[in-house]
Design an enzyme around this catalytic site. Structure first.
Site, PDB file in Angstrom:
ATOM      1  N   VAL A 148       0.681  -1.123   0.004  1.00 15.52           N
ATOM      2  CA  VAL A 148      -0.065   0.008  -0.122  1.00 15.52           C
ATOM      3  C   VAL A 148       0.713   1.206  -0.053  1.00 15.52           C
ATOM      4  CG1 VAL A 148      -1.923   1.352   1.074  1.00 15.52           C
ATOM      5  CG2 VAL A 148      -1.810  -1.258   1.062  1.00 15.52           C
ATOM      6  N   GLU A 195      -9.881   5.210   6.848  1.00  8.24           N
ATOM      7  CA  GLU A 195     -11.052   4.506   5.910  1.00  8.24           C
ATOM      8  C   GLU A 195     -10.296   3.209   5.316  1.00  8.24           C
ATOM      9  OE1 GLU A 195     -13.917   5.962   4.525  1.00  8.24           O
ATOM     10  OE2 GLU A 195     -13.984   4.016   4.361  1.00  8.24           O
ATOM     11  N   VAL A 207     -10.887  -0.807   6.726  1.00  6.77           N
ATOM     12  CA  VAL A 207     -12.125  -1.685   6.311  1.00  6.77           C
ATOM     13  C   VAL A 207     -12.465  -1.569   5.125  1.00  6.77           C
ATOM     14  CG1 VAL A 207     -14.464  -2.380   6.898  1.00  6.77           C
ATOM     15  CG2 VAL A 207     -13.146  -1.173   8.712  1.00  6.77           C
ATOM     16  N   GLY A 245     -10.897  -1.639   2.208  1.00  2.48           N
ATOM     17  CA  GLY A 245      -9.912  -1.099   1.245  1.00  2.48           C
ATOM     18  C   GLY A 245     -10.551   0.364   0.884  1.00  2.48           C
ATOM     19  N   GLY A 291      -1.498 -14.444  -5.098  1.00  3.84           N
ATOM     20  CA  GLY A 291      -1.310 -13.556  -4.571  1.00  3.84           C
ATOM     21  C   GLY A 291      -2.193 -12.841  -3.503  1.00  3.84           C
ATOM     22  N   GLU A 347      -1.902 -14.831   2.090  1.00 10.38           N
ATOM     23  CA  GLU A 347      -0.537 -14.658   2.658  1.00 10.38           C
ATOM     24  C   GLU A 347      -0.010 -16.222   2.819  1.00 10.38           C
ATOM     25  OE1 GLU A 347       1.139 -11.703   3.953  1.00 10.38           O
ATOM     26  OE2 GLU A 347      -0.800 -10.585   3.425  1.00 10.38           O
ATOM     27  N   LYS A 359     -12.289  -5.945  11.580  1.00 11.04           N
ATOM     28  CA  LYS A 359     -13.080  -4.846  10.763  1.00 11.04           C
ATOM     29  C   LYS A 359     -14.540  -5.022  11.362  1.00 11.04           C
ATOM     30  CE  LYS A 359     -10.410  -5.815   6.591  1.00 11.04           C
ATOM     31  NZ  LYS A 359     -10.123  -6.934   5.555  1.00 11.04           N
ATOM     32  N   GLY A 400      -5.298  -4.644  -2.202  1.00 13.45           N
ATOM     33  CA  GLY A 400      -4.663  -4.376  -3.263  1.00 13.45           C
ATOM     34  C   GLY A 400      -4.052  -2.920  -2.872  1.00 13.45           C
TER      35      GLY A 400
HETATM   36  P1  NDP Z   1       3.522  -4.711   3.729  1.00 14.89           P
HETATM   37  O1  NDP Z   1       3.906  -5.685   4.437  1.00 14.89           O
HETATM   38  O2  NDP Z   1       3.635  -4.758   2.243  1.00 14.89           O
HETATM   39  O3  NDP Z   1       4.566  -3.331   3.988  1.00 14.89           O
HETATM   40  C1  NDP Z   1       4.784  -3.035   5.340  1.00 14.89           C
HETATM   41  C2  NDP Z   1       5.796  -1.891   5.218  1.00 14.89           C
HETATM   42  O4  NDP Z   1       6.027  -1.587   6.365  1.00 14.89           O
HETATM   43  C3  NDP Z   1       7.301  -2.512   4.465  1.00 14.89           C
HETATM   44  O5  NDP Z   1       7.545  -1.560   3.820  1.00 14.89           O
HETATM   45  C4  NDP Z   1       7.940  -2.505   5.698  1.00 14.89           C
HETATM   46  O6  NDP Z   1       9.502  -2.339   5.500  1.00 14.89           O
HETATM   47  C5  NDP Z   1       7.582  -1.661   6.681  1.00 14.89           C
HETATM   48  N1  NDP Z   1       7.717  -1.702   7.864  1.00 14.89           N
HETATM   49  C6  NDP Z   1       7.616  -3.231   8.707  1.00 14.89           C
HETATM   50  N2  NDP Z   1       8.121  -3.088  10.194  1.00 14.89           N
HETATM   51  C7  NDP Z   1       8.685  -1.863  10.182  1.00 14.89           C
HETATM   52  C8  NDP Z   1       9.196  -1.063  11.222  1.00 14.89           C
HETATM   53  N3  NDP Z   1       9.442  -1.684  12.404  1.00 14.89           N
HETATM   54  N4  NDP Z   1       9.745   0.065  10.943  1.00 14.89           N
HETATM   55  C9  NDP Z   1       9.484   0.783   9.827  1.00 14.89           C
HETATM   56  N5  NDP Z   1       9.052   0.198   8.656  1.00 14.89           N
HETATM   57  C10 NDP Z   1       8.601  -1.040   9.016  1.00 14.89           C
HETATM   58  O7  NDP Z   1       2.002  -3.949   4.116  1.00 14.89           O
HETATM   59  P2  NDP Z   1       0.814  -3.572   3.349  1.00 14.89           P
HETATM   60  O8  NDP Z   1       1.072  -2.614   2.483  1.00 14.89           O
HETATM   61  O9  NDP Z   1       0.201  -4.852   2.652  1.00 14.89           O
HETATM   62  O10 NDP Z   1      -0.258  -3.268   4.703  1.00 14.89           O
HETATM   63  C11 NDP Z   1       0.274  -2.050   5.333  1.00 14.89           C
HETATM   64  C12 NDP Z   1      -1.160  -1.778   6.107  1.00 14.89           C
HETATM   65  O11 NDP Z   1      -2.208  -1.583   5.265  1.00 14.89           O
HETATM   66  C13 NDP Z   1      -1.398  -3.120   7.044  1.00 14.89           C
HETATM   67  O12 NDP Z   1      -2.029  -2.350   8.248  1.00 14.89           O
HETATM   68  C14 NDP Z   1      -2.543  -3.551   6.445  1.00 14.89           C
HETATM   69  O13 NDP Z   1      -3.353  -4.373   7.255  1.00 14.89           O
HETATM   70  C15 NDP Z   1      -3.439  -2.481   5.680  1.00 14.89           C
HETATM   71  N6  NDP Z   1      -4.186  -2.869   4.342  1.00 14.89           N
HETATM   72  C16 NDP Z   1      -3.394  -3.559   3.429  1.00 14.89           C
HETATM   73  C17 NDP Z   1      -4.073  -3.939   2.666  1.00 14.89           C
HETATM   74  C18 NDP Z   1      -3.518  -4.749   1.257  1.00 14.89           C
HETATM   75  O14 NDP Z   1      -4.375  -5.005   0.424  1.00 14.89           O
HETATM   76  N7  NDP Z   1      -2.379  -5.049   1.369  1.00 14.89           N
HETATM   77  C19 NDP Z   1      -5.639  -3.621   2.234  1.00 14.89           C
HETATM   78  C20 NDP Z   1      -6.130  -2.861   3.421  1.00 14.89           C
HETATM   79  C21 NDP Z   1      -5.344  -2.434   4.470  1.00 14.89           C
HETATM   80  P3  NDP Z   1      10.195  -3.073   4.400  1.00 14.89           P
HETATM   81  O15 NDP Z   1       9.666  -2.699   3.125  1.00 14.89           O
HETATM   82  O16 NDP Z   1      11.614  -2.560   4.545  1.00 14.89           O
HETATM   83  O17 NDP Z   1      10.086  -4.476   4.820  1.00 14.89           O
HETATM   84  N1  HSE Z   2      -5.874  -9.851   3.639  1.00 13.28           N
HETATM   85  C1  HSE Z   2      -7.113  -9.045   3.648  1.00 13.28           C
HETATM   86  C2  HSE Z   2      -8.475  -9.500   2.697  1.00 13.28           C
HETATM   87  C3  HSE Z   2      -6.961  -7.544   3.040  1.00 13.28           C
HETATM   88  O1  HSE Z   2      -8.032 -10.617   2.147  1.00 13.28           O
HETATM   89  O2  HSE Z   2      -9.260  -9.050   2.417  1.00 13.28           O
HETATM   90  C4  HSE Z   2      -6.400  -6.655   4.197  1.00 13.28           C
HETATM   91  O3  HSE Z   2      -7.313  -6.459   4.818  1.00 13.28           O
END
Ligand code: NDP
Ligand code: HSE
Length: 445
Positions: free
Chosen positions: A28, A141, A144, A146, A199, A202, A217, A318
């Site tokens: 994200v 926002e 919950v 996306g 993808g 996880e 959520k 996504g």
């Molecule tokens: P990712 O795992 O893809 O990215 C996490 C990022 O956080 C990485 O860049 C990582 O660094 C960084 N990070 C982790 N630990 C630390 C730390 N201790 N200090 C600094 N940076 C850190 O997560 P997502 O982007 O998928 O998700 C982010 C948030 O958004 C989560 O709360 C998730 O629940 C929420 N979300 C995600 C969705 C999705 O579709 N992916 C949908 C809706 C919500 P590095 O790159 O160096 O590893």
């Molecule tokens: N893993 C969640 C889903 C997305 O499959 O909907 C992040 O909340």
């Protein structure tokens, strides 16, 4: 676009700057960087200030990044970055260090935008109190569904109405798995493997398939809908691991689909006024609007006294869709920095009690394997009757040639959960009931 029009749109914004810190640059966060860069002029015009990305905190500053991510902004000093920002975007995920960083940002008066449902569902009250104390905004926002703007809808658009129920498909991974099982006849393991290959899921799919992501959520949605604090520990949860391809086929034959639902309801005024919140697989009539939600999409149906039924639908996960929700919050928080005003505060004035199972109505479908002999069905019906549970329908499938057992499916009318649980316990003890094959809730009309 011509230079003249760009100037026109950003007039006044040029001399104002809002400093933005991004924590996390993964799925994200990297898309947030792209939108901040690609749409800089539009975002300035909409916020009333240029959004100046002052740094991006990550774990590994040497790792490969998307080409649009400026390497010079990467930092492993998230705490230092938080102190230099007006708006902090938290996209690290998990509880720590996200909680400490968000509290530090709010404590220093910076507004926070987060997509972190796990953090909000576990520590929401603490975060809201910190925002209120410092006068900063807390926006979430993306936490919950996306891109689907259901937090805004409940927190702002529906603030003048009384919500009676929220039913949501809020986890795309499990909806994808169930949809593959329903439409292609895949077993759970096969569908999960496909979700991982594509993808959606996880490598460790626990949070999705065991319902914990949906429960977080559900807690957020219920808190907003009913002006009551609901945390993750208040949400009974059952995931989808036990749903079989046969359950799917039988549901289809009976005119239902099986979905993992987050359900939050306000329940009656007959001495049991309160709310019921839970996450579980449920049978939905094939004609219900949520039954048409396919693949990894999300949807939330909100029922309220004045508006009636509303449905919000779209991509629940996504990078780009979630970044869209994040950026909407960033524009609102930045506009408040420039023009004054605040995000709505936590609204928990109602503090409705969370109801115990015996106060909670439910309908269930029970599948039984029975001795195919006279009196068996009467014994089964007697157990329902003795527990005050009324039967809505009974279906019996013809036993195979030479088979002495019959498979029957019983759908109850609404009854309280404790009575339904007692009914199932007693069915399991009845000698003519060879096996209780499955018990599943029925939702929707
Ligand atoms: P990712 O795992 O893809 O990215 C996490 C990022 O956080 C990485 O860049 C990582 O660094 C960084 N990070 C982790 N630990 C630390 C730390 N201790 N200090 C600094 N940076 C850190 O997560 P997502 O982007 O998928 O998700 C982010 C948030 O958004 C989560 O709360 C998730 O629940 C929420 N979300 C995600 C969705 C999705 O579709 N992916 C949908 C809706 C919500 P590095 O790159 O160096 O590893
Ligand atoms: N893993 C969640 C889903 C997305 O499959 O909907 C992040 O909340």
């Amino acid at each position: 676009m011509s230079a003249a029009r760009t100037e026109d749109r950003t007039a006044g914004a040029e001399d104002r700057t809002v400093r933005v810190a991004l924590l996390g640059c993964g799925t994200v966060g990297s898309q947030v960087v792209r939108l901040l860069r690609e749409h800089a002029d539009d975002l300035a015009a909409r916020s009333g200030a240029r959004l100046d990305l002052v740094g991006i905190a990550v774990r590994d500053t040497a790792a490969d990044r998307e080409p649009w991510v400026p390497r010079e902004l990467l930092s492993d000093d998230a705490q230092g970055l938080v102190r230099r920002a007006d708006v902090v975007i938290e996209l690290v995920g998990g509880i720590e260090p996200a909680r400490t960083l968000v509290l530090a940002a709010l404590g220093a008066g910076a507004s926070v935008v987060t997509g972190n449902k796990a953090l909000l569902a576990a520590h929401g009250p603490e975060l809201h109190a910190a925002a209120e104390a410092s006068g900063a905004d807390l926006y979430y926002e993306a936490a919950v569904a996306g891109a689907v703007p259901v937090v805004y809808a409940l927190r702002e658009s529906m603030a003048g109405d009384n919500v009676t129920a929220v039913l949501g498909i809020v986890n795309g991974t499990t909806n994808f798995i169930l949809d593959e099982m329903a439409t292609r006849g895949l077993g759970f393991d096969e569908a999960l493997a496909l979700a991982q290959e594509l993808g959606y899921a996880e490598a460790d799919p626990t949070a999705d398939v065991d319902g914990h992501d949906a429960a977080a959520k559900a807690a957020i949605l219920a808190s907003l809908a009913f002006h009551t604090r609901v945390g993750i520990d208040d949400v009974p949860v059952a995931g989808i691991r036990s749903v079989t391809a046969q359950d799917m086929a039988e549901a289809r034959d009976a005119g239902y689909v099986i979905k993992l639902l987050a359900v939050a309801r306000r329940v009656g005024d007959d001495g049991a006024r309160g709310i019921s919140v839970r996450v579980h697989p449920a049978l939905l009539p094939a004609t219900h609007p949520l039954a048409a939600v396919r693949g990894a999409f999300n949807a939330v149906v909100v029922e309220s006294e004045a508006a009636g039924r509303l449905m919000f639908y779209g991509q629940g996960a996504g990078g780009a869709p979630t970044a869209s929700a994040v950026m909407g919050d960033v524009v609102a928080a930045a506009a408040h920095r420039v023009g004054g005003g605040n995000a709505p505060r936590e609204s928990v004035y109602a503090q409705l009690p969370l109801l115990a199972p015996e106060q909670t109505p439910a309908r269930t479908q029970v599948q039984l394997l029975l001795a195919d002999q006279p009196g068996t069905l009467a014994a089964v019906a007697g157990i329902y009757g003795a527990n005050g549970v009324s039967i809505e329908s009974v279906r019996q499938s013809r036993p195979a040639e030479g088979e002495s057992q019959a498979r029957i499916t019983i759908v109850s009318h609404e009854a309280n959960e404790a009575a339904l649980a007692r009914t199932v316990e007693q069915l399991a003890e009845e000698p003519r009931v060879r096996e209780v094959l499955s018990v599943m809730r029925v939702e929707g009309e």
